[in-house]
Design a protein around this motif. Structure first.
Motif, PDB file in Angstrom:
ATOM      1  N   PRO A  73       0.831  -1.207   0.000  1.00  0.00           N
ATOM      2  CA  PRO A  73       0.000   0.000   0.000  1.00  0.00           C
ATOM      3  C   PRO A  73       0.867   1.259   0.000  1.00  0.00           C
ATOM      4  O   PRO A  73       1.739   1.421   0.848  1.00  0.00           O
ATOM      5  CB  PRO A  73      -0.803  -0.119   1.298  1.00  0.00           C
ATOM      6  CG  PRO A  73       0.000  -1.017   2.167  1.00  0.00           C
ATOM      7  CD  PRO A  73       0.784  -1.919   1.273  1.00  0.00           C
ATOM      8  N   LEU A  74       0.637   2.143  -0.960  1.00  0.00           N
ATOM      9  CA  LEU A  74       1.334   3.421  -1.013  1.00  0.00           C
ATOM     10  C   LEU A  74       0.487   4.511  -0.361  1.00  0.00           C
ATOM     11  O   LEU A  74       0.993   5.345   0.382  1.00  0.00           O
ATOM     12  CB  LEU A  74       1.670   3.796  -2.454  1.00  0.00           C
ATOM     13  CG  LEU A  74       2.605   2.828  -3.190  1.00  0.00           C
ATOM     14  CD1 LEU A  74       2.803   3.267  -4.631  1.00  0.00           C
ATOM     15  CD2 LEU A  74       3.942   2.724  -2.476  1.00  0.00           C
ATOM     16  N   THR A  75      -0.809   4.496  -0.676  1.00  0.00           N
ATOM     17  CA  THR A  75      -1.799   5.360  -0.033  1.00  0.00           C
ATOM     18  C   THR A  75      -3.020   4.477   0.170  1.00  0.00           C
ATOM     19  O   THR A  75      -3.002   3.298  -0.178  1.00  0.00           O
ATOM     20  CB  THR A  75      -2.154   6.579  -0.912  1.00  0.00           C
ATOM     21  OG1 THR A  75      -2.758   6.115  -2.127  1.00  0.00           O
ATOM     22  CG2 THR A  75      -0.929   7.421  -1.216  1.00  0.00           C
ATOM     23  N   GLY A  76      -4.095   5.034   0.687  1.00  0.00           N
ATOM     24  CA  GLY A  76      -5.305   4.247   0.921  1.00  0.00           C
ATOM     25  C   GLY A  76      -5.738   3.427  -0.281  1.00  0.00           C
ATOM     26  O   GLY A  76      -5.809   2.203  -0.216  1.00  0.00           O
ATOM     27  N   PRO A  77      -6.009   4.059  -1.431  1.00  0.00           N
ATOM     28  CA  PRO A  77      -6.480   3.283  -2.589  1.00  0.00           C
ATOM     29  C   PRO A  77      -5.387   2.885  -3.580  1.00  0.00           C
ATOM     30  O   PRO A  77      -5.679   2.285  -4.605  1.00  0.00           O
ATOM     31  CB  PRO A  77      -7.452   4.253  -3.260  1.00  0.00           C
ATOM     32  CG  PRO A  77      -6.886   5.604  -2.960  1.00  0.00           C
ATOM     33  CD  PRO A  77      -6.253   5.480  -1.597  1.00  0.00           C
ATOM     34  N   LEU A  78      -4.118   3.214  -3.328  1.00  0.00           N
ATOM     35  CA  LEU A  78      -3.060   2.982  -4.300  1.00  0.00           C
ATOM     36  C   LEU A  78      -2.070   1.942  -3.794  1.00  0.00           C
ATOM     37  O   LEU A  78      -1.495   2.088  -2.717  1.00  0.00           O
ATOM     38  CB  LEU A  78      -2.320   4.295  -4.592  1.00  0.00           C
ATOM     39  CG  LEU A  78      -1.205   4.235  -5.625  1.00  0.00           C
ATOM     40  CD1 LEU A  78      -1.757   3.823  -6.984  1.00  0.00           C
ATOM     41  CD2 LEU A  78      -0.510   5.570  -5.705  1.00  0.00           C
ATOM     42  N   TYR A  79      -1.896   0.878  -4.596  1.00  0.00           N
ATOM     43  CA  TYR A  79      -0.978  -0.206  -4.255  1.00  0.00           C
ATOM     44  C   TYR A  79       0.000  -0.412  -5.407  1.00  0.00           C
ATOM     45  O   TYR A  79      -0.304  -0.095  -6.549  1.00  0.00           O
ATOM     46  CB  TYR A  79      -1.742  -1.524  -4.032  1.00  0.00           C
ATOM     47  CG  TYR A  79      -2.605  -1.528  -2.794  1.00  0.00           C
ATOM     48  CD1 TYR A  79      -2.164  -2.148  -1.639  1.00  0.00           C
ATOM     49  CD2 TYR A  79      -3.856  -0.930  -2.793  1.00  0.00           C
ATOM     50  CE1 TYR A  79      -2.943  -2.162  -0.500  1.00  0.00           C
ATOM     51  CE2 TYR A  79      -4.641  -0.934  -1.654  1.00  0.00           C
ATOM     52  CZ  TYR A  79      -4.184  -1.554  -0.505  1.00  0.00           C
ATOM     53  OH  TYR A  79      -4.949  -1.562   0.619  1.00  0.00           O
ATOM     54  N   CYS A  80       1.156  -0.975  -5.097  1.00  0.00           N
ATOM     55  CA  CYS A  80       2.080  -1.385  -6.148  1.00  0.00           C
ATOM     56  C   CYS A  80       2.560  -2.798  -5.845  1.00  0.00           C
ATOM     57  O   CYS A  80       2.500  -3.262  -4.712  1.00  0.00           O
ATOM     58  CB  CYS A  80       3.259  -0.413  -6.272  1.00  0.00           C
ATOM     59  SG  CYS A  80       4.391  -0.441  -4.896  1.00  0.00           S
ATOM     60  N   ARG A  81       2.996  -3.489  -6.898  1.00  0.00           N
ATOM     61  CA  ARG A  81       3.486  -4.851  -6.729  1.00  0.00           C
ATOM     62  C   ARG A  81       4.879  -4.810  -6.103  1.00  0.00           C
ATOM     63  O   ARG A  81       5.671  -3.917  -6.348  1.00  0.00           O
ATOM     64  CB  ARG A  81       3.550  -5.576  -8.050  1.00  0.00           C
ATOM     65  CG  ARG A  81       2.196  -5.867  -8.653  1.00  0.00           C
ATOM     66  CD  ARG A  81       2.358  -6.692  -9.933  1.00  0.00           C
ATOM     67  NE  ARG A  81       1.119  -6.791 -10.632  1.00  0.00           N
ATOM     68  CZ  ARG A  81       0.184  -7.712 -10.371  1.00  0.00           C
ATOM     69  NH1 ARG A  81       0.388  -8.591  -9.439  1.00  0.00           N
ATOM     70  NH2 ARG A  81      -0.929  -7.723 -11.059  1.00  0.00           N
ATOM     71  N   GLY A  82       5.150  -5.831  -5.312  1.00  0.00           N
ATOM     72  CA  GLY A  82       6.470  -5.950  -4.711  1.00  0.00           C
ATOM     73  C   GLY A  82       6.763  -7.394  -4.376  1.00  0.00           C
ATOM     74  O   GLY A  82       5.888  -8.257  -4.478  1.00  0.00           O
TER      75      GLY A  82
END
Length: 159
Positions: A73-82
């Motif tokens: 999670p980067l912000t509430g609605p924003l995610y990135c793969r890791g």
């Protein structure tokens, strides 16, 4: 005779000796205190749920090894793969911007210990709320009795 006494007082003030204005003021103050304490309990319950979520995340991390794909999670609605790197330790926020590196077992123990401590605080606050609610009931009963006496035309005891 119903009395009102604060913590550490040997004896309380008889409610019947207070005027209606004093009783009303005391009632409002007590209601505000109960409302504040209830809000505090709600906030503490949110903290408990956050610690529980953190403990569950640590338990999930224990099941997944290095290299496992995750959404970060980067912000509430924003995610990135890791991909998971080191899964033996985690950084734990211990408050006021301080982070401590802990093993998974230590992190789980920390979250459980904090939850237990907060739950004990919630129990203590609930006891205070119950006592204040009983006091509030006594104040309301005394006010009703004084109002009934006034309607009958009888004088009430005032200081």
């Amino acid at each position: 005779m119903t009395t009102l006494g604060g913590p550490g007082t040997a004896q309380g003030i008889p409610l019947s000796s207070l005027s209606l204005e004093q009783l009303n003021s005391l009632k409002q103050t007590t209601e505000e205190e109960v409302e504040y304490l209830n809000t505090s309990v709600q906030q503490l319950r949110l903290v408990v749920s956050k610690f529980t979520e953190s403990a569950e995340a640590v338990a999930a991390l224990r099941k997944n090894g290095p290299g496992k794909e995750v959404l970060v999670p980067l912000t509430g609605p924003l995610y990135c793969r890791g991909k998971l790197g080191d899964t033996k330790t985690v950084l734990v926020d211990v408050g006021t911007g301080y982070y401590v590196q802990k093993t998974l077992a230590d992190a789980e123990e920390y979250f459980q210990r904090r939850n237990k401590s907060i739950e004990a605080n919630i129990d203590e606050i609930q006891k205070v709320i119950n006592n204040k609610s009983k006091a509030l009931d006594s104040i309301v009963i005394t006010m009703r009795q004084k109002i009934a006496l006034l309607k009958q035309g009888q004088p009430t005891a005032q200081p």
